[in-house]
Design a protein around this motif. Structure first.
Motif, PDB file in Angstrom:
ATOM      1  N   ALA A   1       1.024  -1.564   0.380  1.00  0.00           N
ATOM      2  CA  ALA A   1      -0.160   0.483  -0.228  1.00  0.00           C
ATOM      3  C   ALA A   1       0.936   0.857  -0.027  1.00  0.00           C
ATOM      4  N   ILE A   2       2.067   1.558   0.807  1.00  0.00           N
ATOM      5  CA  ILE A   2       2.870   2.280   0.847  1.00  0.00           C
ATOM      6  C   ILE A   2       3.329   2.515  -0.555  1.00  0.00           C
ATOM      7  N   MET A   3       4.245   1.101  -0.925  1.00  0.00           N
ATOM      8  CA  MET A   3       4.543   1.617  -2.348  1.00  0.00           C
ATOM      9  C   MET A   3       3.486   2.247  -3.410  1.00  0.00           C
ATOM     10  N   PHE A   4       2.316   1.386  -3.459  1.00  0.00           N
ATOM     11  CA  PHE A   4       1.383   2.170  -4.013  1.00  0.00           C
ATOM     12  C   PHE A   4       1.075   4.157  -3.670  1.00  0.00           C
ATOM     13  N   VAL A   5       0.749   4.666  -3.284  1.00  0.00           N
ATOM     14  CA  VAL A   5       0.970   5.669  -2.365  1.00  0.00           C
ATOM     15  C   VAL A   5       2.459   6.255  -3.652  1.00  0.00           C
ATOM     16  N   LEU A   6       4.185   5.594  -3.203  1.00  0.00           N
ATOM     17  CA  LEU A   6       4.833   6.376  -3.653  1.00  0.00           C
ATOM     18  C   LEU A   6       4.707   5.986  -4.952  1.00  0.00           C
ATOM     19  N   GLU A   7       3.920   5.695  -6.210  1.00  0.00           N
ATOM     20  CA  GLU A   7       4.203   5.533  -7.005  1.00  0.00           C
ATOM     21  C   GLU A   7       3.131   6.334  -7.783  1.00  0.00           C
ATOM     22  N   ASN A   8       2.465   6.166  -7.156  1.00  0.00           N
ATOM     23  CA  ASN A   8       0.757   7.288  -7.519  1.00  0.00           C
ATOM     24  C   ASN A   8       0.828   8.083  -7.364  1.00  0.00           C
ATOM     25  N   GLY A   9       1.082   8.111  -6.319  1.00  0.00           N
ATOM     26  CA  GLY A   9       0.701   9.940  -5.416  1.00  0.00           C
ATOM     27  C   GLY A   9      -0.317   9.368  -5.427  1.00  0.00           C
ATOM     28  N   SER A  10      -1.099   9.031  -4.931  1.00  0.00           N
ATOM     29  CA  SER A  10      -2.320   8.671  -4.524  1.00  0.00           C
ATOM     30  C   SER A  10      -2.530   9.216  -2.980  1.00  0.00           C
ATOM     31  N   LYS A  11      -3.543   9.754  -2.929  1.00  0.00           N
ATOM     32  CA  LYS A  11      -4.166   9.596  -1.513  1.00  0.00           C
ATOM     33  C   LYS A  11      -4.784   8.645  -1.069  1.00  0.00           C
ATOM     34  N   TRP A  12      -4.122   9.192   0.918  1.00  0.00           N
ATOM     35  CA  TRP A  12      -4.652   7.314   1.640  1.00  0.00           C
ATOM     36  C   TRP A  12      -5.768   7.052   1.466  1.00  0.00           C
ATOM     37  N   ARG A  13      -6.629   8.319   1.738  1.00  0.00           N
ATOM     38  CA  ARG A  13      -8.106   7.662   1.537  1.00  0.00           C
ATOM     39  C   ARG A  13      -8.863   7.552   0.208  1.00  0.00           C
ATOM     40  N   LEU A  14      -7.873   6.908  -0.498  1.00  0.00           N
ATOM     41  CA  LEU A  14      -8.462   6.880  -2.126  1.00  0.00           C
ATOM     42  C   LEU A  14      -8.017   5.346  -2.397  1.00  0.00           C
ATOM     43  N   LEU A  15      -6.911   4.475  -1.093  1.00  0.00           N
ATOM     44  CA  LEU A  15      -5.688   2.964  -1.802  1.00  0.00           C
ATOM     45  C   LEU A  15      -7.030   2.478  -1.862  1.00  0.00           C
ATOM     46  N   PRO A  16      -6.632   1.606  -3.029  1.00  0.00           N
ATOM     47  CA  PRO A  16      -8.264  -0.090  -3.054  1.00  0.00           C
ATOM     48  C   PRO A  16      -8.477  -0.451  -2.293  1.00  0.00           C
ATOM     49  N   LYS A  17      -9.170  -1.020  -2.126  1.00  0.00           N
ATOM     50  CA  LYS A  17      -9.665  -1.467  -1.012  1.00  0.00           C
ATOM     51  C   LYS A  17      -8.995  -3.292  -0.520  1.00  0.00           C
ATOM     52  N   VAL A  18      -8.202  -3.708  -1.518  1.00  0.00           N
ATOM     53  CA  VAL A  18      -7.568  -4.711  -1.556  1.00  0.00           C
ATOM     54  C   VAL A  18      -6.442  -4.066  -0.880  1.00  0.00           C
ATOM     55  N   TYR A  19      -6.373  -3.100  -0.029  1.00  0.00           N
ATOM     56  CA  TYR A  19      -4.675  -2.839   1.329  1.00  0.00           C
ATOM     57  C   TYR A  19      -5.082  -2.945   2.183  1.00  0.00           C
ATOM     58  N   GLY A  20      -6.367  -3.282   2.565  1.00  0.00           N
ATOM     59  CA  GLY A  20      -7.435  -3.067   3.854  1.00  0.00           C
ATOM     60  C   GLY A  20      -8.038  -1.860   4.350  1.00  0.00           C
ATOM     61  N   LYS A  21      -7.957  -1.558   5.304  1.00  0.00           N
ATOM     62  CA  LYS A  21      -8.500  -0.265   6.591  1.00  0.00           C
ATOM     63  C   LYS A  21      -7.423   1.072   6.008  1.00  0.00           C
ATOM     64  N   THR A  22      -7.755   2.260   5.106  1.00  0.00           N
ATOM     65  CA  THR A  22      -7.170   3.307   4.490  1.00  0.00           C
ATOM     66  C   THR A  22      -6.652   3.277   6.683  1.00  0.00           C
TER      67      THR A  22
END
Length: 212
Positions: A1-22
């Motif tokens: 999930a942290i790598m997803f935020v690093l690579e995509n610049g995503s907001k934490w609250r918009l993480l895909p549900k597959v990563y678990g609770k934000t």
């Protein structure tokens, strides 16, 4: 999930549900930021890289690059971006462009101000190498050359014509390696734009990106 935020610049609250609770993911990230996990990862990655290199490098380069920072509480008005809020990423790389030291700070501070902090981060490796430190004209000052000398380095900075008009022009070769590394790091959207509110969180992402 942290790598997803690093690579995509995503907001934490918009993480895909597959990563678990934000809240759990973000809470874990901040706990690792505070307990030095990412600093430890960066140190181990650099040590591993140098052990596999097969020789002790004698050349490295330093440079700073700006990132927009719309929410960062520790940012500053970027003089090269119409005074918009921004931060600086300061890195030292070897001749292959591998990031061996990194620090962050507000964009309204001169590159040279981060020199000692970034150099100190490199010295923690205790490799016994790195005798030449190449830099652009922003680092062309007697004070910084003396500081580098105190740490066993020869600072080879490009000539700053505004400070020294009647002198030989110096242009360190291979200094572009550090600029290429900045470009590579900016492929991580979480680093190209600083979306974090705290300095520690952005530094952790930079350390993780540098380790990759």
């Amino acid at each position: 999930a942290i790598m997803f935020v690093l690579e995509n610049g995503s907001k934490w609250r918009l993480l895909p549900k597959v990563y678990g609770k934000t809240s759990t993911v973000h809470g874990t990230f901040m706990r690792w930021v505070r307990n030095g996990t990412f600093e430890s990862v960066a140190t181990r990655a650099r040590t591993f890289y140098l052990s596999k290199l097969g020789y002790v490098p004698t050349w490295c380069a330093i440079h700073a690059s700006s990132s927009k920072a719309p929410y960062a509480q520790w940012s500053g008005k970027n003089p090269v971006d119409r005074s918009k809020r921004g931060v600086k990423k300061n890195i030292i790389v070897d001749q292959h462009g591998a990031v061996l030291s990194c620090t962050v700070g507000p964009a309204n501070r001169h590159d040279s101000i981060f020199f000692k902090e970034t150099l100190d981060d490199l010295m923690h490796l205790e490799t016994g190498g790195f005798k030449i430190l190449a830099a652009d004209s922003a680092y062309d000052s007697k004070q910084l050359r003396n500081l580098a000398k105190d740490n066993g380095f020869v600072l080879y900075a490009a000539t700053n014509r505004r400070r020294r008009r009647n002198c030989e022009i110096r242009r360190p070769s291979l200094r572009w390696k550090v600029e290429a590394s900045h470009s590579w790091l900016n492929n991580f959207r979480g680093l190209k734009t600083c979306w974090t509110k705290t300095k520690e969180a952005f530094l952790a992402l930079l350390q993780l990106g540098s380790s990759v």
